[in-house]
Structures are given as structure tokens and as C-alpha cells.
Write a protein that holds these residues in place. Structure first.
Motif, PDB file in Angstrom:
ATOM      1  N   TRP A 180       4.661  -5.416  -1.331  1.00  0.00           N
ATOM      2  CA  TRP A 180       3.014  -5.734  -1.119  1.00  0.00           C
ATOM      3  C   TRP A 180       2.377  -6.659  -2.126  1.00  0.00           C
ATOM      4  O   TRP A 180       2.613  -6.275  -3.138  1.00  0.00           O
ATOM      5  CB  TRP A 180       2.642  -4.273  -1.034  1.00  0.00           C
ATOM      6  N   GLN A 209       0.947  -2.739   9.018  1.00  0.00           N
ATOM      7  CA  GLN A 209      -0.296  -3.011   8.747  1.00  0.00           C
ATOM      8  C   GLN A 209      -1.052  -1.483   8.462  1.00  0.00           C
ATOM      9  O   GLN A 209      -0.294  -0.532   8.406  1.00  0.00           O
ATOM     10  CB  GLN A 209      -1.239  -3.528  10.013  1.00  0.00           C
ATOM     11  N   GLU A 210      -2.068  -1.570   7.817  1.00  0.00           N
ATOM     12  CA  GLU A 210      -2.790  -0.301   7.512  1.00  0.00           C
ATOM     13  C   GLU A 210      -2.511   0.974   8.508  1.00  0.00           C
ATOM     14  O   GLU A 210      -3.045   0.553   9.679  1.00  0.00           O
ATOM     15  CB  GLU A 210      -4.447  -0.502   7.244  1.00  0.00           C
ATOM     16  N   ARG A 217       0.995   4.045  -1.251  1.00  0.00           N
ATOM     17  CA  ARG A 217      -0.305   3.687  -1.414  1.00  0.00           C
ATOM     18  C   ARG A 217      -0.272   2.752  -2.525  1.00  0.00           C
ATOM     19  O   ARG A 217       0.660   2.353  -3.233  1.00  0.00           O
ATOM     20  CB  ARG A 217      -1.061   5.138  -1.927  1.00  0.00           C
ATOM     21  N   ASN A 262       2.336   3.230   5.965  1.00  0.00           N
ATOM     22  CA  ASN A 262       1.504   2.532   5.040  1.00  0.00           C
ATOM     23  C   ASN A 262       0.092   3.196   4.940  1.00  0.00           C
ATOM     24  O   ASN A 262      -0.838   3.233   5.746  1.00  0.00           O
ATOM     25  CB  ASN A 262       1.306   0.956   5.915  1.00  0.00           C
ATOM     26  N   ASN A 263      -0.053   3.633   3.796  1.00  0.00           N
ATOM     27  CA  ASN A 263      -1.549   4.512   3.745  1.00  0.00           C
ATOM     28  C   ASN A 263      -2.392   3.549   2.442  1.00  0.00           C
ATOM     29  O   ASN A 263      -3.211   4.310   1.914  1.00  0.00           O
ATOM     30  CB  ASN A 263      -1.346   5.824   3.105  1.00  0.00           C
ATOM     31  N   PHE A 264      -2.340   2.436   2.691  1.00  0.00           N
ATOM     32  CA  PHE A 264      -3.070   1.440   1.648  1.00  0.00           C
ATOM     33  C   PHE A 264      -4.520   1.589   2.292  1.00  0.00           C
ATOM     34  O   PHE A 264      -4.774   1.784   3.553  1.00  0.00           O
ATOM     35  CB  PHE A 264      -2.554   0.085   1.729  1.00  0.00           C
ATOM     36  N   ARG A 265      -5.483   1.608   1.417  1.00  0.00           N
ATOM     37  CA  ARG A 265      -6.842   1.801   1.855  1.00  0.00           C
ATOM     38  C   ARG A 265      -7.472   0.611   2.654  1.00  0.00           C
ATOM     39  O   ARG A 265      -7.973   0.687   3.652  1.00  0.00           O
ATOM     40  CB  ARG A 265      -7.793   1.950   0.632  1.00  0.00           C
ATOM     41  N   ASP A 266      -7.209  -0.565   2.276  1.00  0.00           N
ATOM     42  CA  ASP A 266      -7.698  -1.780   2.668  1.00  0.00           C
ATOM     43  C   ASP A 266      -6.575  -2.954   2.588  1.00  0.00           C
ATOM     44  O   ASP A 266      -6.965  -3.837   1.522  1.00  0.00           O
ATOM     45  CB  ASP A 266      -9.272  -2.170   2.201  1.00  0.00           C
ATOM     46  N   ASN A 267      -5.793  -3.133   3.352  1.00  0.00           N
ATOM     47  CA  ASN A 267      -4.958  -4.116   3.283  1.00  0.00           C
ATOM     48  C   ASN A 267      -4.785  -4.918   4.636  1.00  0.00           C
ATOM     49  O   ASN A 267      -3.844  -5.487   4.972  1.00  0.00           O
ATOM     50  CB  ASN A 267      -3.515  -3.810   2.631  1.00  0.00           C
ATOM     51  N   SER A 268      -5.642  -5.099   5.259  1.00  0.00           N
ATOM     52  CA  SER A 268      -5.501  -5.740   6.634  1.00  0.00           C
ATOM     53  C   SER A 268      -4.930  -7.051   6.564  1.00  0.00           C
ATOM     54  O   SER A 268      -4.591  -7.425   7.444  1.00  0.00           O
ATOM     55  CB  SER A 268      -6.776  -5.542   7.555  1.00  0.00           C
TER      56      SER A 268
END
Length: 145
Positions: free
Chosen positions: A95, A71-72, A125, A44-50
Motif C-alpha cells: 500500500w 479498494q476500501e 489498516r 481492506n479497512n483503510f479509512r480513505d484510500n480510494s
């Protein structure tokens, strides 16, 4: 009249031999890899998905690999040992309102591109799914849509 059965028998043997050769050639890439192991990793390389985890559920011909809520920065990884039935591992990703099903590992596609390290990594992403065999250089394979 006696030659006719011999000709038919000869033709039948020729057809069976041809079919055997064709089937052997079709299975050769996978049978040459029997016993080989590949490490598959989805990150999971999302920037801000906490607040919104990336939900992943994977299956193979042998059964269900299970699901995870990543989680991120979290990952889900497994080892594929090539046999006659492990040609494909499929994952469904969710997501937010987006959902995508993709082949996380497919022998015919990945046995070469995973490289000598036999490492097959996916970076998920916001804009899509990226592949790498070294986790340094990533190539976008497809989008969420």
C-alpha cells in the motif's frame, strides 16, 4: 561374543521406536486436524484510500492463490483444507510505499485461535494488521514496519 549382536540389535530397535514416537508426537497436532477447513479473509479497512488500492498476493505450498487490488472495504478470502502440506499461507501486502509479508494462516498458530467457527479474519489498516475469529473483536498482531 554372541551376546554383542543381540545387544546391538536391541539398541537399534529401541532407537527406531524412539524416533517413530518422536516424529508421531511432532506431527500429531496437524494430523489430528487433517480434513478440517478454515475460512481465511483479508479485509481492506483503510479509512480513505480510494485512490490507492491495497495490493495483496498470496501463496501456499500447493501454489499461487493469486493477487488482488482491494479498494476500501473489499476483501480476499479462501478456504484452507488441512492436509500434510497446507501448514502455511503467506501474503504480501503493498500500500503506497509500504510493503509487508505475513502469514495469513499457519496451522500451528491458527488452529486454536480461529475458534470453533474456524474463521480467521485479518483487518488491514493504516497502523497495522488486526486478527479476529468473529469479526467483532479485533486484536492488533503487528504493524507495517
Amino acid at each position: 561374543m554372541k551376546k554383542t549382536p543381540k545387544i546391538i540389535l536391541l539398541l537399534l530397535m529401541l532407537i527406531i521406536t524412539s524416533l517413530t514416537i518422536m516424529i508421531t508426537l511432532m506431527l500429531q497436532p496437524q494430523t489430528m486436524l487433517l480434513g478440517e477447513e478454515y475460512d481465511v479473509r483479508v479485509i481492506n479497512n483503510f479509512r480513505d484510500n480510494s485512490s490507492l488500492p491495497l495490493v495483496i498476493w498470496c501463496t501456499s505450498p500447493q501454489g499461487d492463490l493469486g493477487g488482488r487490488a482491494l479498494q476500501e472495504g473489499d476483501d480476499f478470502e479462501w478456504t484452507v483444507k488441512i492436509d500434510l502440506w497446507s501448514a502455511e499461507y503467506t501474503c504480501t501486502m503493498k500500500w503506497n510505499t509500504k510493503r509487508k509479508r505475513f502469514e495469513a494462516f499457519k496451522v500451528s498458530r491458527d488452529s486454536n485461535r480461529c475458534g470453533s467457527t474456524k474463521k480467521c479474519s485479518w483487518s488491514v489498516r493504516e497502523d497495522g494488521f488486526y486478527f479476529s475469529n468473529d469479526e467483532v473483536y479485533w486484536t492488533k498482531d503487528f504493524s507495517w514496519l
